[in-house]
Design a protein around this motif. Structure first.
Motif, PDB file in Angstrom:
ATOM      1  N   ALA A 104       0.845  -1.194   0.000  1.00 14.27           N
ATOM      2  CA  ALA A 104       0.000   0.000   0.000  1.00 14.27           C
ATOM      3  C   ALA A 104       0.879   1.242   0.000  1.00 14.27           C
ATOM      4  O   ALA A 104       2.045   1.189   0.393  1.00 14.27           O
ATOM      5  CB  ALA A 104      -0.919  -0.002   1.218  1.00 14.27           C
ATOM      6  N   PRO A 105       0.323   2.382  -0.425  1.00 15.66           N
ATOM      7  CA  PRO A 105       1.087   3.628  -0.397  1.00 15.66           C
ATOM      8  C   PRO A 105       1.448   4.009   1.037  1.00 15.66           C
ATOM      9  O   PRO A 105       0.746   3.657   1.984  1.00 15.66           O
ATOM     10  CB  PRO A 105       0.123   4.658  -1.000  1.00 15.66           C
ATOM     11  N   ARG A 106       2.525   4.749   1.178  1.00 21.98           N
ATOM     12  CA  ARG A 106       2.959   5.175   2.501  1.00 21.98           C
ATOM     13  C   ARG A 106       1.999   6.198   3.111  1.00 21.98           C
ATOM     14  O   ARG A 106       1.794   6.241   4.316  1.00 21.98           O
ATOM     15  CB  ARG A 106       4.364   5.780   2.420  1.00 21.98           C
ATOM     16  N   SER A 107       1.392   7.021   2.252  1.00 18.88           N
ATOM     17  CA  SER A 107       0.641   8.174   2.738  1.00 18.88           C
ATOM     18  C   SER A 107      -0.863   7.962   2.854  1.00 18.88           C
ATOM     19  O   SER A 107      -1.558   8.774   3.441  1.00 18.88           O
ATOM     20  CB  SER A 107       0.900   9.385   1.830  1.00 18.88           C
ATOM     21  N   GLU A 108      -1.409   6.880   2.269  1.00 13.35           N
ATOM     22  CA  GLU A 108      -2.854   6.695   2.311  1.00 13.35           C
ATOM     23  C   GLU A 108      -3.208   5.216   2.279  1.00 13.35           C
ATOM     24  O   GLU A 108      -2.425   4.379   1.850  1.00 13.35           O
ATOM     25  CB  GLU A 108      -3.524   7.412   1.130  1.00 13.35           C
ATOM     26  N   GLY A 109      -4.428   4.888   2.736  1.00  8.12           N
ATOM     27  CA  GLY A 109      -4.878   3.508   2.762  1.00  8.12           C
ATOM     28  C   GLY A 109      -5.599   3.116   1.485  1.00  8.12           C
ATOM     29  O   GLY A 109      -5.869   3.952   0.609  1.00  8.12           O
ATOM     30  N   LEU A 110      -5.939   1.826   1.388  1.00  6.45           N
ATOM     31  CA  LEU A 110      -6.596   1.284   0.200  1.00  6.45           C
ATOM     32  C   LEU A 110      -8.042   0.877   0.435  1.00  6.45           C
ATOM     33  O   LEU A 110      -8.798   0.705  -0.520  1.00  6.45           O
ATOM     34  CB  LEU A 110      -5.822   0.053  -0.304  1.00  6.45           C
ATOM     35  N   GLU A 112     -10.958   2.054   1.442  1.00  4.19           N
ATOM     36  CA  GLU A 112     -12.113   2.784   0.924  1.00  4.19           C
ATOM     37  C   GLU A 112     -12.294   2.532  -0.572  1.00  4.19           C
ATOM     38  O   GLU A 112     -13.402   2.249  -1.050  1.00  4.19           O
ATOM     39  CB  GLU A 112     -11.961   4.281   1.181  1.00  4.19           C
ATOM     40  N   GLU A 113     -11.209   2.616  -1.333  1.00  2.00           N
ATOM     41  CA  GLU A 113     -11.275   2.388  -2.773  1.00  2.00           C
ATOM     42  C   GLU A 113     -11.617   0.942  -3.092  1.00  2.00           C
ATOM     43  O   GLU A 113     -12.395   0.650  -4.003  1.00  2.00           O
ATOM     44  CB  GLU A 113      -9.945   2.763  -3.418  1.00  2.00           C
ATOM     45  N   ASP A 164      -5.916  -1.069   7.050  1.00  5.06           N
ATOM     46  CA  ASP A 164      -4.766  -0.377   6.473  1.00  5.06           C
ATOM     47  C   ASP A 164      -3.673  -0.258   7.522  1.00  5.06           C
ATOM     48  O   ASP A 164      -3.900   0.258   8.630  1.00  5.06           O
ATOM     49  CB  ASP A 164      -5.166   1.022   5.996  1.00  5.06           C
ATOM     50  N   ARG A 167       2.210   0.899   5.086  1.00  2.86           N
ATOM     51  CA  ARG A 167       2.650   0.439   3.761  1.00  2.86           C
ATOM     52  C   ARG A 167       2.097  -0.937   3.401  1.00  2.86           C
ATOM     53  O   ARG A 167       2.610  -1.598   2.512  1.00  2.86           O
ATOM     54  CB  ARG A 167       4.180   0.438   3.651  1.00  2.86           C
TER      55      ARG A 167
END
Length: 242
Positions: A104-110, A112-113, A164, A167
Motif C-alpha cells: 500500500a502507499p505510505r501516505s494513504e490507505g486502500l 475505501e477504494e 490499512d 505500507r
C-alpha cells in the motif's frame, strides 16, 4: 491445531434467501446499536512486524505470521497459471476467514477504494452489497445468487473486512456462519487481530500481493497447537480486489 492441504476454497455459505435476509437484518441491527467507527489497529491489532518483540511461536507464512490456536486449520490457495500462493484461509468451528496482504502507499490507505471495487464486482454478478459497521470499522456484507446441488436457489454470503497498516493492506473474507453471525465469528476475529504482517523493505507497487509461502520445515509450533495446512487452492473470484 492442524496444518493440512485442501482443494477448493468455500468462503461463502449457501443459504435460503429468507434465512439470509433475516441473518443480515440481525447483523445490521447489532451494528446500528454500536459506534459508527471502531479502532482497527494500534493495541488491538493486526500488527506490523515492527510492533512485536518476538516472532517465536507464530506459523511463518512469509508475509503473514499466524498465531496458532486449538482447532485451527490453515489452507494455502495458489494461482494455477503461476503456482504462486495468493491467499491463506483459516478454518475454525465450521467457519472460514480468507486472508490476503497487499502493498500500500505510505501516505494513504486502500480500503475505501477497494470497498467500492468489491461492490462493483459483486453487482456485476447479480449480487448485493451492504456496508455495515463492525469491530474493524466499515465492512461489506455481500450476497451472490447461487444454486445448491439439489437445484434449490439461495445466496452465497461473505463478509469483507479490511485494515490499512504501514505500507500494507490486510483483507479478510468471512465465510460460513461467521459471515452473518457475530458470535460465530468471534474466534476468527480474535485470530485476525493477532496476525502480524511482514511488509519487507523492497519497493512494491500498491496492490501487489505480499509474498506468501509454505512454512519452513520444522517451523510449525508443537503438535497440540499446530495448524493443519491445506493443499494450495484458488480462492473465490468475488474476493479478488484487482
Amino acid at each position: 491445531m492442524v496444518f493440512g492441504r485442501g482443494r477448493k476454497a468455500k468462503q461463502e455459505q449457501l443459504t435460503d434467501p429468507g434465512e439470509t435476509q433475516e441473518a443480515v437484518t440481525d447483523a445490521s441491527a447489532d451494528d446500528s446499536a454500536g459506534t459508527s467507527a471502531a479502532p482497527v489497529r494500534g493495541a488491538t491489532g493486526p500488527f506490523d512486524v515492527s510492533e512485536i518483540e518476538d516472532q517465536e511461536g507464530y506459523v511463518d507464512l512469509g508475509a503473514l505470521l499466524i498465531a496458532p490456536a486449538e482447532g485451527l486449520q490453515l489452507r494455502l490457495e495458489v494461482e494455477e497459471a503461476t503456482q504462486r500462493v495468493v491467499a491463506v484461509t483459516m478454518d475454525l468451528n465450521g467457519s472460514s476467514l480468507q486472508l490476503q496482504a497487499f502493498a500500500a502507499p505510505r501516505s494513504e490507505g486502500l480500503w475505501e477504494e477497494i470497498r467500492e471495487q468489491i461492490g462493483q464486482s459483486v453487482g456485476s454478478q447479480g449480487g448485493q452489497i451492504e456496508e455495515i459497521q463492525g469491530g474493524f470499522g466499515t465492512e461489506l456484507l455481500a450476497k451472490l445468487p447461487a444454486s445448491g446441488a439439489d437445484g434449490s436457489h439461495g445466496y452465497r454470503v461473505a463478509r469483507f473486512i479490511g485494515v490499512d497498516g504501514p505500507r500494507w493492506f490486510l483483507r479478510g473474507v468471512f465465510g460460513g456462519e461467521a459471515a452473518v453471525d457475530r458470535d460465530a465469528a468471534a474466534g476468527l476475529e480474535g485470530l485476525f487481530r493477532q496476525i502480524v504482517v511482514v511488509r519487507g523493505e523492497n519497493p512494491m507497487p500498491p496492490r501487489d500481493l505480499l509474498q506468501l509461502r509454505l512454512p519452513k520445515e520444522n517451523a510449525v509450533p508443537a503438535p497440540q497447537s499446530a495448524p493443519d495446512l491445506g493443499q494450495p487452492e484458488r480462492g473465490p473470484e468475488t474476493t479478488q480486489i484487482g
